[in-house]
Design a protein around this motif. Structure first.
Motif, PDB file in Angstrom:
ATOM      1  N   VAL A  64      -5.976  -1.475   6.257  1.00  0.00           N
ATOM      2  CA  VAL A  64      -5.478  -0.302   5.546  1.00  0.00           C
ATOM      3  C   VAL A  64      -6.501   0.821   5.680  1.00  0.00           C
ATOM      4  N   GLY A  95     -11.680   7.101  -4.251  1.00  0.00           N
ATOM      5  CA  GLY A  95     -12.409   7.760  -3.167  1.00  0.00           C
ATOM      6  C   GLY A  95     -12.285   9.274  -3.244  1.00  0.00           C
ATOM      7  N   ILE A 150      -2.948   2.502 -12.908  1.00  0.00           N
ATOM      8  CA  ILE A 150      -3.763   1.548 -12.159  1.00  0.00           C
ATOM      9  C   ILE A 150      -4.033   0.313 -13.021  1.00  0.00           C
ATOM     10  N   ARG A 158      -7.721   2.619  -4.325  1.00  0.00           N
ATOM     11  CA  ARG A 158      -8.930   2.962  -3.572  1.00  0.00           C
ATOM     12  C   ARG A 158      -8.922   4.440  -3.169  1.00  0.00           C
ATOM     13  N   ASP A 159      -7.750   4.914  -2.725  1.00  0.00           N
ATOM     14  CA  ASP A 159      -7.651   6.334  -2.363  1.00  0.00           C
ATOM     15  C   ASP A 159      -7.954   7.226  -3.568  1.00  0.00           C
ATOM     16  N   TYR A 160      -7.414   6.847  -4.719  1.00  0.00           N
ATOM     17  CA  TYR A 160      -7.633   7.641  -5.936  1.00  0.00           C
ATOM     18  C   TYR A 160      -9.125   7.733  -6.256  1.00  0.00           C
ATOM     19  N   VAL A 218      -1.887  -5.525  -2.029  1.00  0.00           N
ATOM     20  CA  VAL A 218      -2.439  -4.643  -0.983  1.00  0.00           C
ATOM     21  C   VAL A 218      -1.841  -3.245  -1.111  1.00  0.00           C
ATOM     22  N   LYS A 219      -0.534  -3.183  -1.343  1.00  0.00           N
ATOM     23  CA  LYS A 219       0.129  -1.878  -1.474  1.00  0.00           C
ATOM     24  C   LYS A 219      -0.454  -1.092  -2.640  1.00  0.00           C
ATOM     25  N   GLU A 220      -0.723  -1.796  -3.729  1.00  0.00           N
ATOM     26  CA  GLU A 220      -1.208  -1.128  -4.935  1.00  0.00           C
ATOM     27  C   GLU A 220      -2.684  -0.748  -4.811  1.00  0.00           C
ATOM     28  N   SER A 233      -7.781   7.042   2.762  1.00  0.00           N
ATOM     29  CA  SER A 233      -7.281   8.415   2.849  1.00  0.00           C
ATOM     30  C   SER A 233      -7.903   9.241   1.729  1.00  0.00           C
ATOM     31  N   LEU A 234      -8.837  10.139   2.098  1.00  0.00           N
ATOM     32  CA  LEU A 234      -9.540  10.928   1.090  1.00  0.00           C
ATOM     33  C   LEU A 234      -8.898  12.293   0.872  1.00  0.00           C
ATOM     34  N   THR A 277      -4.247  -0.071  -2.259  1.00  0.00           N
ATOM     35  CA  THR A 277      -4.406   1.025  -1.292  1.00  0.00           C
ATOM     36  C   THR A 277      -4.510   2.362  -2.016  1.00  0.00           C
ATOM     37  N   TYR A 278      -3.617   2.603  -2.980  1.00  0.00           N
ATOM     38  CA  TYR A 278      -3.710   3.904  -3.660  1.00  0.00           C
ATOM     39  C   TYR A 278      -4.732   3.886  -4.792  1.00  0.00           C
TER      40      TYR A 278
END
Lengths: 335, 180
Positions: B129, A221, A113, A217-219, A210-212, B132-133, A214-215
């Motif tokens: 977007v 979260g 990241i 934020r998921d990580y 945006v693509k980066e 996804s949790l 996205t993951y």
């Protein structure tokens, strides 16, 4: 022994006083040997893999850096610094976890990241320098340091435009996760809008970012949820982290004059316009995690000045001292 | 310095130069995954010959911070030079952003042949977007034994473009090239 290598076709004469060396069981490879050496297999037939390119070039080579109509070049450059500095300082903080994370997988995740954010920072710093060269610190004549490195390594803390959220200490893993969740959620919302910027570079960096994000934020979260629903101790630490970090989030949505002007020109995004969307996403994470919405007030501005104005905490000075020390010691250095 | 404008290269010569440069550029491989050419990876965007007969190659980064860009550039310039096309320049193409969907079918097969799991199709997105949790769900077969019984070890691998998996049938760990 001589300290330089003679060309293989002109071997240096052996000094007469030197006894002939004992034949070694594993002779050193002779690069001119017609049969090759034992190391040839490692090359895979492509010697370039021994020497990765180390010289830097303009990261925006060939990219259209024309300044769009209706925006002041200094404003555009300053705005790029704001976006770049958030990424650069966050990247440096995340990289400090390297070799210290709870386990190897998280070590790699945080470093991945950090690398994405560093890539964004490099392009944005290069864009800032191209938009307004007067922003770039002046280095000794003949210095090979490229403009984006000059901006990263030769500005004082008061010249950095990042929000204070990214500069504060990593704290424990929970603090880092909460900081990353807030940053990634806000930056993703911002870049989704910035992808339609009339500035070609900002639009391209945003669309890719945006693509980066996205993951990222998921990580963050997923870890937020895991810590909240983990043990009593992880829950305690997460709630303490949220209370520590929350006062720093409001600054992400406070519109600076430069941001307002570039937004009006269709080049930037007014951060106030993303506040509601960010709140909705964070509320979703809190709800799934069973954590109450934090209520701590915002960290105050000092005489109206915040991170975007160059007003920072002591943490940034210490971070910069470590990040910049080698580059500043060698302003003529070629890496 | 006297300024002399080089004579424009004839279009036929240009076409020949372009074909030659393209043939060379297509053979250059990715520094991290040498079983893939830059073309198969979708990183090689264009090969052009300018009015002076110089080759201009455009490449795009897989990830913004991809540290291999300089190595790719050097490999392209050196390969073209060795093929008798000196002075090539490599420029960066940022738009459109790279997608794993650009990896060719030949590239996907090369990944599988070398024990890597190839990316699936990138899900189409419209609107904001979504968060996804839950762990990313992928239909993945073990590149060694073909079993669909696999588990995610880490969403992040040794390079930005890979996730780490483990086959629960043959117990081998393997890398999966992520969808982006």
């Amino acid at each position: 022994m001589t300290d330089h290598v003679e060309p293989a076709s002109h071997p240096a004469p052996e000094p007469a006083s030197h006894p002939a060396p004992e034949p070694a069981s594993h002779p050193a490879p002779d690069p001119s040997d017609a049969h090759g050496s034992v190391y040839d297999g490692l090359l895979g037939g492509d010697p370039s893999h021994w020497a990765f390119g180390t010289d830097f070039e303009d990261p925006l080579a060939g990219v259209d850096t024309t300044i769009p109509d209706g925006v002041d070049a200094h404003d555009l450059g300053t705005y790029c610094l704001m976006l770049a500095d958030d990424a650069l300082i966050a990247s440096q903080r995340l990289a400090q976890w390297t070799s210290r994370a709870p386990d190897l997988e998280e070590d790699i995740a945080l470093a991945n990241i950090a690398l994405d954010l560093l890539g964004q920072a490099r392009l944005l710093l290069a864009r800032a320098a191209a938009a307004d060269p007067s922003l770039v610190p002046v280095l000794p004549e003949g210095s090979p340091v490229p403009p984006e490195d000059a901006l990263a390594f030769f500005r004082e803390s008061g010249e950095f435009r990042n929000v204070r959220l990214v500069e504060t200490d990593n704290g424990d893993f929970a603090v880092t996760i909460v900081k990353l969740l807030v940053l990634a959620t806000a930056r993703l919302a911002l870049l989704e809008r910035l992808a339609s910027s009339s500035d070609h570079v900002l639009a391209a960096v945003a669309a890719k970012g945006v693509k980066e994000l996205t993951y990222h934020r998921d990580y963050a979260g997923r870890w937020f949820l895991t810590l909240a629903q983990g043990t009593d101790e992880s829950r305690r630490r997460l709630e303490a982290a949220l209370a520590t970090v929350w006062p720093l989030q409001a600054e992400l949505f406070a519109t600076h004059d430069v941001e307002r002007r570039v937004a009006e020109a269709g080049v930037g995004v007014d951060p106030a316009t993303i506040a509601d969307d960010v709140a909705v996403v964070l509320a979703q994470v809190f709800a799934v995690s069973g954590v109450d919405q934090p209520t701590q007030g915002a960290l105050a501005a000092v005489q109206g000045r915040q991170g975007r104005d160059g007003l920072h905490t002591e943490a940034l000075s210490l971070l910069l001292a470590e990040m910049q020390v080698v580059a500043r010691a060698h302003p003529m250095g070629r890496w | 310095m006297p300024t002399t404008t080089p004579a424009p290269v004839e279009s036929e010569t240009r076409k020949a130069l372009h074909d030659k440069a393209m043939a060379v550029a297509r053979t250059v491989t990715d520094p991290e995954m040498p079983m893939l050419t830059l073309e198969d990876l979708g990183v090689l965007r264009s090969v052009d010959v300018d009015d002076d007969g110089h080759v201009v190659v455009a490449i795009t980064p897989t990830y913004t911070g991809c540290p291999a860009m300089a190595a790719m550039r050097d490999d392209l310039v050196r390969s073209l030079q060795e093929a008798g096309l000196p002075g090539a320049t490599v420029r960066v193409s940022l738009t459109p952003a790279w997608s794993s969907d650009w990896i060719s079918e030949r590239g996907r097969q090369a990944l599988r042949d070398h024990g890597l799991s190839a990316p699936g199709r990138v899900p189409a997105r419209s609107g904001p977007v979504a968060l996804s949790l839950m762990p990313t769900r992928r239909e993945i077969a073990c590149p060694r034994c073909g079993s669909a019984q696999t588990e995610l070890t880490s969403e992040f691998g040794p390079t930005a473009c890979k996730a780490l998996y483990r086959c629960t049938s043959c117990l081998e760990p393997f890398e999966h090239v992520k969808e982006i």
